[in-house]
Design a protein around this motif. Structure first.
Motif, mmCIF file in Angstrom:
data_model
loop_
_atom_site.group_PDB
_atom_site.id
_atom_site.type_symbol
_atom_site.label_atom_id
_atom_site.label_comp_id
_atom_site.label_asym_id
_atom_site.label_seq_id
_atom_site.Cartn_x
_atom_site.Cartn_y
_atom_site.Cartn_z
ATOM 1 N N GLN A 29 30.340 8.255 64.411
ATOM 2 C CA GLN A 29 31.374 7.642 64.808
ATOM 3 C C GLN A 29 31.653 8.506 66.167
ATOM 4 O O GLN A 29 31.707 9.786 66.093
ATOM 5 C CB GLN A 29 32.616 7.422 64.457
ATOM 6 C CG GLN A 29 32.492 6.313 63.145
ATOM 7 C CD GLN A 29 33.844 5.932 62.363
ATOM 8 O OE1 GLN A 29 34.865 6.865 62.570
ATOM 9 N NE2 GLN A 29 34.096 4.847 61.945
ATOM 10 N N LEU A 30 32.079 7.900 67.349
ATOM 11 C CA LEU A 30 32.232 8.926 68.769
ATOM 12 C C LEU A 30 33.772 8.222 69.131
ATOM 13 O O LEU A 30 33.769 7.250 69.309
ATOM 14 C CB LEU A 30 31.232 8.585 69.699
ATOM 15 C CG LEU A 30 29.754 8.583 69.348
ATOM 16 C CD1 LEU A 30 28.793 8.219 70.408
ATOM 17 C CD2 LEU A 30 29.519 10.177 69.218
ATOM 18 N N GLN A 31 34.510 9.573 69.075
ATOM 19 C CA GLN A 31 35.821 9.091 69.691
ATOM 20 C C GLN A 31 36.008 9.970 71.130
ATOM 21 O O GLN A 31 36.276 10.811 71.205
ATOM 22 C CB GLN A 31 36.815 9.672 68.698
ATOM 23 C CG GLN A 31 38.310 9.540 68.811
ATOM 24 C CD GLN A 31 38.641 7.966 68.877
ATOM 25 O OE1 GLN A 31 38.231 7.334 67.916
ATOM 26 N NE2 GLN A 31 39.331 7.403 69.769
ATOM 27 N N CYS B 220 34.686 13.595 73.987
ATOM 28 C CA CYS B 220 34.202 12.842 72.917
ATOM 29 C C CYS B 220 33.709 13.715 71.632
ATOM 30 O O CYS B 220 32.738 14.551 71.849
ATOM 31 C CB CYS B 220 32.767 12.231 73.594
ATOM 32 S SG CYS B 220 32.183 10.912 72.461
ATOM 33 N N ALA B 221 34.272 13.402 70.667
ATOM 34 C CA ALA B 221 34.071 13.961 69.341
ATOM 35 C C ALA B 221 33.133 13.138 68.254
ATOM 36 O O ALA B 221 33.617 12.013 68.350
ATOM 37 C CB ALA B 221 35.223 14.614 68.698
ATOM 38 N N ALA B 222 32.224 13.605 67.755
ATOM 39 C CA ALA B 222 31.225 12.912 67.025
ATOM 40 C C ALA B 222 31.730 13.257 65.574
ATOM 41 O O ALA B 222 32.316 14.375 65.240
ATOM 42 C CB ALA B 222 30.101 13.388 67.118
ATOM 43 N N SER B 223 31.350 12.269 64.872
ATOM 44 C CA SER B 223 32.066 12.527 63.208
ATOM 45 C C SER B 223 30.845 13.267 62.611
ATOM 46 O O SER B 223 31.068 13.718 61.317
ATOM 47 C CB SER B 223 32.212 11.087 62.643
ATOM 48 O OG SER B 223 31.099 10.307 62.933
ATOM 49 N N THR B 224 29.921 13.488 63.197
ATOM 50 C CA THR B 224 28.456 14.268 62.574
ATOM 51 C C THR B 224 28.153 15.052 63.549
ATOM 52 O O THR B 224 28.087 14.949 64.652
ATOM 53 C CB THR B 224 27.696 13.632 61.457
ATOM 54 O OG1 THR B 224 26.970 14.177 60.708
ATOM 55 C CG2 THR B 224 27.095 12.549 62.498
ATOM 56 N N THR B 225 27.385 15.946 62.819
ATOM 57 C CA THR B 225 26.442 16.709 63.839
ATOM 58 C C THR B 225 25.330 16.082 64.604
ATOM 59 O O THR B 225 24.682 15.342 64.216
ATOM 60 C CB THR B 225 25.675 17.742 63.063
ATOM 61 O OG1 THR B 225 26.521 18.580 62.380
ATOM 62 C CG2 THR B 225 24.844 18.978 63.891
ATOM 63 N N GLY C 288 30.505 5.230 71.887
ATOM 64 C CA GLY C 288 32.000 5.162 71.544
ATOM 65 C C GLY C 288 32.465 3.846 72.131
ATOM 66 O O GLY C 288 31.581 3.214 72.732
ATOM 67 N N ARG C 289 33.892 3.586 72.125
ATOM 68 C CA ARG C 289 34.479 2.323 72.543
ATOM 69 C C ARG C 289 34.662 2.451 73.906
ATOM 70 O O ARG C 289 35.035 1.486 74.364
ATOM 71 C CB ARG C 289 35.753 2.429 71.695
ATOM 72 C CG ARG C 289 35.676 1.779 70.454
ATOM 73 C CD ARG C 289 36.968 1.314 69.814
ATOM 74 N NE ARG C 289 36.948 0.788 68.569
ATOM 75 C CZ ARG C 289 37.896 0.063 67.807
ATOM 76 N NH1 ARG C 289 39.125 0.145 68.325
ATOM 77 N NH2 ARG C 289 37.845 -0.574 66.641
ATOM 78 N N GLY C 290 34.715 3.604 74.602
ATOM 79 C CA GLY C 290 34.908 3.669 76.086
ATOM 80 C C GLY C 290 36.413 3.746 76.519
ATOM 81 O O GLY C 290 37.326 3.800 75.622
#
Length: 111
Positions: free
Chosen positions: A2-4, A21-26, A102-104
């Motif tokens: 997931q990208l936020q 943009c923060a990713a939920s994983t590496t 991500g959602r944008g």
């Protein structure tokens, strides 16, 4: 994955914004940003590989700067000297077993 994304908004011509943009994983591969203006196709803005190699659209060179914090799985886009033509929805991108989006976040530059 997931990208936020965050950091969009309304700014006047010549202003600045910083997208995150923060990713939920590496993410050990490319991360970056694309954008899509109304009625246009999605286009590359800037990307950065895990080793730091960058790629920018000609239209943003010298004004935008991409960076990433691998420890935080986060990519940033510093946007300076914004122009009305930068108005678009900005999408975070990462490659991990395929393209991830991500959602944008909306960026609007008023003239």
């Amino acid at each position: 994955v997931q990208l936020q994304a965050s950091g969009g908004g309304l700014v006047q011509t010549g202003g600045s914004l910083r997208l995150s943009c923060a990713a939920s994983t590496t993410i050990s591969s490319t991360m970056g940003w694309y954008r899509q203006a109304r009625g246009k196709q999605r286009e590359l803005v800037a990307t950065m590989g895990s080793g730091g190699t960058t790629n920018y659209a000609d239209s943003v060179k010298g004004r935008f700067s991409i960076s990433r914090d691998n420890a935080k799985n986060t990519v940033y886009l510093q946007m300076n000297n914004l122009k009305p033509e930068d108005t678009a929805v900005y999408y975070c991108y990462a490659y991990k077993l395929g393209s991830r989006w991500g959602r944008g976040t909306q960026v609007t530059v008023s003239s």
